[in-house]
Structure formats: structure tokens, C-alpha cells
Design an enzyme around this catalytic site. Structure first.
Site, PDB file in Angstrom:
ATOM      1  N   TYR A 298      -9.153   5.573   7.609  1.00 34.92           N
ATOM      2  CA  TYR A 298      -9.351   5.857   9.037  1.00 34.92           C
ATOM      3  C   TYR A 298     -10.280   7.055   9.109  1.00 34.92           C
ATOM      4  O   TYR A 298      -9.939   8.123   8.594  1.00 34.92           O
ATOM      5  CB  TYR A 298      -8.022   6.221   9.707  1.00 34.92           C
TER       6      TYR A 298
ATOM      7  N   LYS B 223       0.615  -0.690  15.125  1.00 32.44           N
ATOM      8  CA  LYS B 223       2.013  -0.832  15.548  1.00 32.44           C
ATOM      9  C   LYS B 223       2.312  -2.083  16.382  1.00 32.44           C
ATOM     10  O   LYS B 223       3.477  -2.399  16.625  1.00 32.44           O
ATOM     11  CB  LYS B 223       2.439   0.407  16.366  1.00 32.44           C
TER      12      LYS B 223
ATOM     13  N   PRO C 136      -4.774  -0.094  18.657  1.00 35.30           N
ATOM     14  CA  PRO C 136      -4.501  -0.565  17.295  1.00 35.30           C
ATOM     15  C   PRO C 136      -4.522   0.517  16.214  1.00 35.30           C
ATOM     16  O   PRO C 136      -4.201   0.232  15.056  1.00 35.30           O
ATOM     17  CB  PRO C 136      -5.630  -1.581  17.043  1.00 35.30           C
TER      18      PRO C 136
ATOM     19  N   TYR D 145       3.762   6.372  10.412  1.00 28.65           N
ATOM     20  CA  TYR D 145       2.907   5.262   9.973  1.00 28.65           C
ATOM     21  C   TYR D 145       3.732   4.153   9.304  1.00 28.65           C
ATOM     22  O   TYR D 145       3.498   2.974   9.566  1.00 28.65           O
ATOM     23  CB  TYR D 145       1.818   5.776   9.017  1.00 28.65           C
TER      24      TYR D 145
ATOM     25  N   HIS E 203       0.840  -1.200   0.000  1.00 31.04           N
ATOM     26  CA  HIS E 203       0.000   0.000   0.000  1.00 31.04           C
ATOM     27  C   HIS E 203       0.877   1.254   0.000  1.00 31.04           C
ATOM     28  O   HIS E 203       1.701   1.440   0.890  1.00 31.04           O
ATOM     29  CB  HIS E 203      -0.920   0.019   1.222  1.00 31.04           C
TER      30      HIS E 203
END
Ligand code: APR
Ligand code: PHB
Length: 390
Positions: free
Chosen positions: A201, A297, A293, A385, A72
């Protein structure tokens, strides 16, 4: 029985540590309290940092991941249904993440352990650690009703948050830091194509939502919900309706509904135990720390821990150098705390808290608006990220 490193727990941390030690010529035994079927059925997150991918490559357990994993290049941040893309590859100068289920990582590592005959004992009951502050530690447990003793040089505590390793450290040595969030994540897994080719998100007035996936045919979605919520109150259709609202019209238009294969509510917690070592015991993964979550990580931190630990143990066996082992806790914790910060921050940015008043809501909106409009802010989000360097 005797080995160099006794590894307590056969989750991703323990299994990866065993393979890292194996390729370096260090012997170990993994003691796992559950059955193989149980461990392989646990549903967990599914985003791997490139550092984690690199470690799986290093131990040669990357074949299926290379075939089935999805690279991704970015993810989306949605605010009240409006979607904004974070271009990870561009913002980080080439880094991406790999979407490949943690359940699959675990299965691949177990298969490798069996193929390489690196000892892995399932259903090891009553594991207890002894002599951790001596140079001759040992572990006792019961297997098939027979008492066993495993002598070793070191013990790696990879037995998760509820394990016995962390509690073997004297209370006056261990300091813990904890934050429990006032909500959970209701997760649903379904054999339907994802609503988008990347993760979304979403911060919505009604609460957080996440659109994720395991493959191009299997979707994983979450909605923020009270942690004591009765699952019976959430038939599949109600979850799909809520997801459509929270993820917004564009995602809803791409969403395929289907029967849930799994449905559960997980609590959210931030937790760190310091130090991560005591005498001959070294903690790694969830045994030492938990992250909510939101930043994906958990597994990635377990991977960086065992990388540092394997390096330290390998150094010790190669030339007797103890400095790697002495420095392990501080080195691992430096990375852990940064991931804790990012996971806490991302959770705060995207969730609705019981005390979210109009002002805090506007602050969340302003911050997302700032990220959307600022290259510098996006770089900060993206570099965290994809995972900070080891
Ligand atoms: N004796 C032996 N094994 C134990 C004991 C015990 N007393 N207690 C727990 N275990 C085992 C558990 O059954 C589990 O298989 O230790 C393992 C710990 O695995 P995880 O909980 O998966 O933790 P870890 O390997 O650190 O992985 C960290 O993966 O599990 C996710 O959410 C977690 O994302 C995080 C990452
Ligand atoms: C998941 O796919 O389960 C997942 C993905 C990203 C997260 C958390 C969970 O941040």
C-alpha cells in the site's frame, strides 16, 4: 413455495448465510436477480481474514481455498517509494490473512449450493418484500415470466448497496451515515507474477497505489484516479508507468508488465445504515454498509454479519430464543463501525485529497513515520488489518 429464511441476493453474504444455515439444519432459498455467469464474473477484492476462512471451513467450502489460497504473514506500507513491512504474524501473536479472490469464494459457494441442493434461484426479477412487520412475511418475484411467491419466517437482506431490502425499512426508522471520497481506484488485472510476495500500500506524492495479487501468476494493481476519469486515457503502458513511479524503485524492479485482462474505475464510499433489522427483515453485508477498499474489509464484514445472523436464527429454531435476533443489529454494528473506522483511517493515511496542502501532507508523512518506528502503532494497524475478533 415455503422456506424458513428467504435470502435476497446471491453475493458472498447471501451464499455464505445459506450454507451456515444449511449445516445448522435451517432451510432457506436464495433469490438472486442476476445470472450465474454474471455473478461469477464480477471482479472483487481478494484478502480474507482468518475469521472468514474459519467460516468457509465451518461450512466445508474450503477445499480449493486451502489448495490455492496464499497465506500472507505481512504487508508493506510505502511512503514516496520507500517500503516498510508490517509483520502481521509477529505483531498479532500468530494471525495472518489469506489471499484468495472473492470471485473464487463466490464460485465455490455456488458450487456447494448446487451440490447440496440448497435452493438458489438466479434471474429472479422484480423481488419485493411483504409483511415484514408481521409474523408471516413473504417475497414475490418473477422467474421466466411467471409470478412466484415465497412464504417464510424471516427475510435476510443480502442484496448489496443497490438492493431492495434496505429501502423496505421505513424512512423514519432508518438512519444512514455516508462519506463519499473525492477519487476512485483504477484497477488492472493481468496474468503476470506479482512485483512482491506481499501486498504494498503506497502513499505517494502523485496519489495512492496498491500492488496486490490473485495468485503467484496473476496480479491486481490499483492507482488512485479521478472517479470520472476516461479509461481511454489510460492505456496499459501508462498504468504500468504510473504504478512504477508510485510504488517506488524496489517494487518497480520486481514488476512484470503485461496486457490487462480487466480495467475499471471504482468509486470509494463509507456508508452505514442503522438499524440492521426491522420486524422480520435482517440486513447483512453491503446492503447495510460499504467501506472504501483500502482495508480489504468489504467481504470480511459481510462474513461476520452472516455469522451473527446465522447464530441468531439457529438459536431461534433450536429453542425459540428470540434474544439473538433482537440483539443482531447492535452486535453486528459494533464490529461494522470499528471496520468502518479502520478503512476510513487507512484511506486518509494513504491517499492524496484535493485539499491535501503541505501541512496535511507532512501530517501523513509524520504518521507513517510514527507507525514505522513504533511497535505499539504497528500492533494497532496489524490487529485491525487481520480483523477484530467476532
Ligand atoms: N433482488 C435480488 N438480488 C439482488 C437485488 C434484488 N433486487 N439487488 C441486488 N441483488 C444481488 C446482486 O446482484 C448481488 O449478487 O445481491 C447481490 C449482492 O451481492 P454483493 O453486492 O456482492 O454484496 P454482499 O454479498 O453483501 O458482499 C459484500 O462482497 O460484493 C462484495 O464489495 C462487496 O466486498 C463486499 C462484499
Ligand atoms: C485486491 O486484491 O483486489 C485488494 C487487496 C487489498 C485491498 C483492496 C483490494 O485492500
Amino acid at each position: 413455495m415455503r422456506t424458513q429464511v428467504a435470502i435476497i441476493g446471491g453475493g458472498p453474504a447471501g451464499l455464505l448465510l445459506q450454507q451456515l444455515l444449511h449445516v445448522a439444519g435451517v432451510t432457506s432459498v436464495v433469490l438472486e436477480q442476476r445470472s450465474r455467469d454474471y455473478v461469477e464474473a464480477r471482479i472483487r477484492a481478494g484478502v480474507l481474514e482468518m475469521g472468514t476462512v474459519g467460516l468457509l471451513e465451518q461450512v466445508g467450502v474450503d477445499g480449493r481455498m486451502a489448495r490455492e489460497g496464499l497465506i500472507h504473514d505481512g504487508f508493506a506500507l510505502a511512503l514516496d517509494g520507500e517500503i516498510h513491512r508490517i509483520d502481521l504474524r509477529d505483531l498479532t501473536g500468530g494471525s495472518t490473512v489469506m489471499v484468495y479472490g472473492q470471485t473464487e469464494v463466490t464460485k465455490d459457494l455456488i458450487e456447494a449450493a448446487i451440490a447440496r441442493a440448497t435452493p438458489l434461484v438466479f434471474e429472479a426479477e422484480g423481488v419485493a418484500l411483504h409483511g415484514l412487520d408481521t409474523d408471516a412475511p413473504f417475497v414475490t418475484y418473477t422467474k421466466d415470466g411467471v409470478n412466484q411467491r415465497l412464504d417464510c419466517d424471516f427475510v435476510a437482506g443480502c442484496d448489496g448497496y443497490h438492493g431492495v431490502s434496505r429501502t423496505s425499512i421505513p424512512a423514519d426508522v432508518l438512519k444512514t451515515y455516508e462519506k463519499v471520497y473525492p477519487f476512485g481506484w483504477l484497477g488492472i488485472l493481468a496474468d503476470v507474477p506479482p512485483c512482491d510476495h506481499e501486498l504494498i500500500y503506497s502513499n505517494h506524492e502523485r496519489g495512492f497505489a496498491l500492488a496486490s495479487m490473485r495468485s503467484n501468476l496473476r496480479s491486481r494493481y490499483y492507482i488512485q484516479a479521478p472517479v470520472d476519469e476516461d479509461l481511454a486515457a489510460w492505456p496499459d503502458e501508462r498504468i504500468w508507468d504510473e504504478l512504477a513511479l508510485r510504488l517506488g524503485p524496489a517494487a518497480a524492479a520486481g514488476m512484470t508488465r503485461g496486457p490487462s485482462l480487466e480495467k475499471s474505475i471504482a468509486p470509494l464510499r463509507s456508508f452505514v445504515a442503522e438499524p440492521m433489522s426491522w420486524g422480520r427483515l435482517f440486513l447483512a453485508g453491503d446492503a447495510a454498509h460499504i467501506v472504501p477498499p483500502t482495508g480489504a474489509k468489504g467481504l470480511n464484514l459481510a462474513a461476520s454479519d452472516v455469522h451473527y445472523l446465522a447464530e441468531a436464527l439457529t438459536g431461534f429454531y433450536a429453542n425459540g430464543a428470540a434474544d439473538g435476533l433482537t440483539g443482531y443489529s447492535a452486535k453486528a454494528l459494533a464490529r461494522v463501525w470499528k471496520a468502518e473506522r479502520f478503512s476510513w483511517w487507512f484511506t486518509g493515511l494513504t491517499h492524496r485529497f484535493p485539499d491535501t496542502d503541505d501541512f496535511s501532507r507532512r501530517m501523513q508523512r509524520a504518521e507513517i513515520d510514527y507507525i514505522v518506528g513504533s511497535h505499539a502503532a504497528q500492533v494497532t494497524v496489524a490487529e485491525n488489518y487481520v480483523g477484530l475478533p467476532y
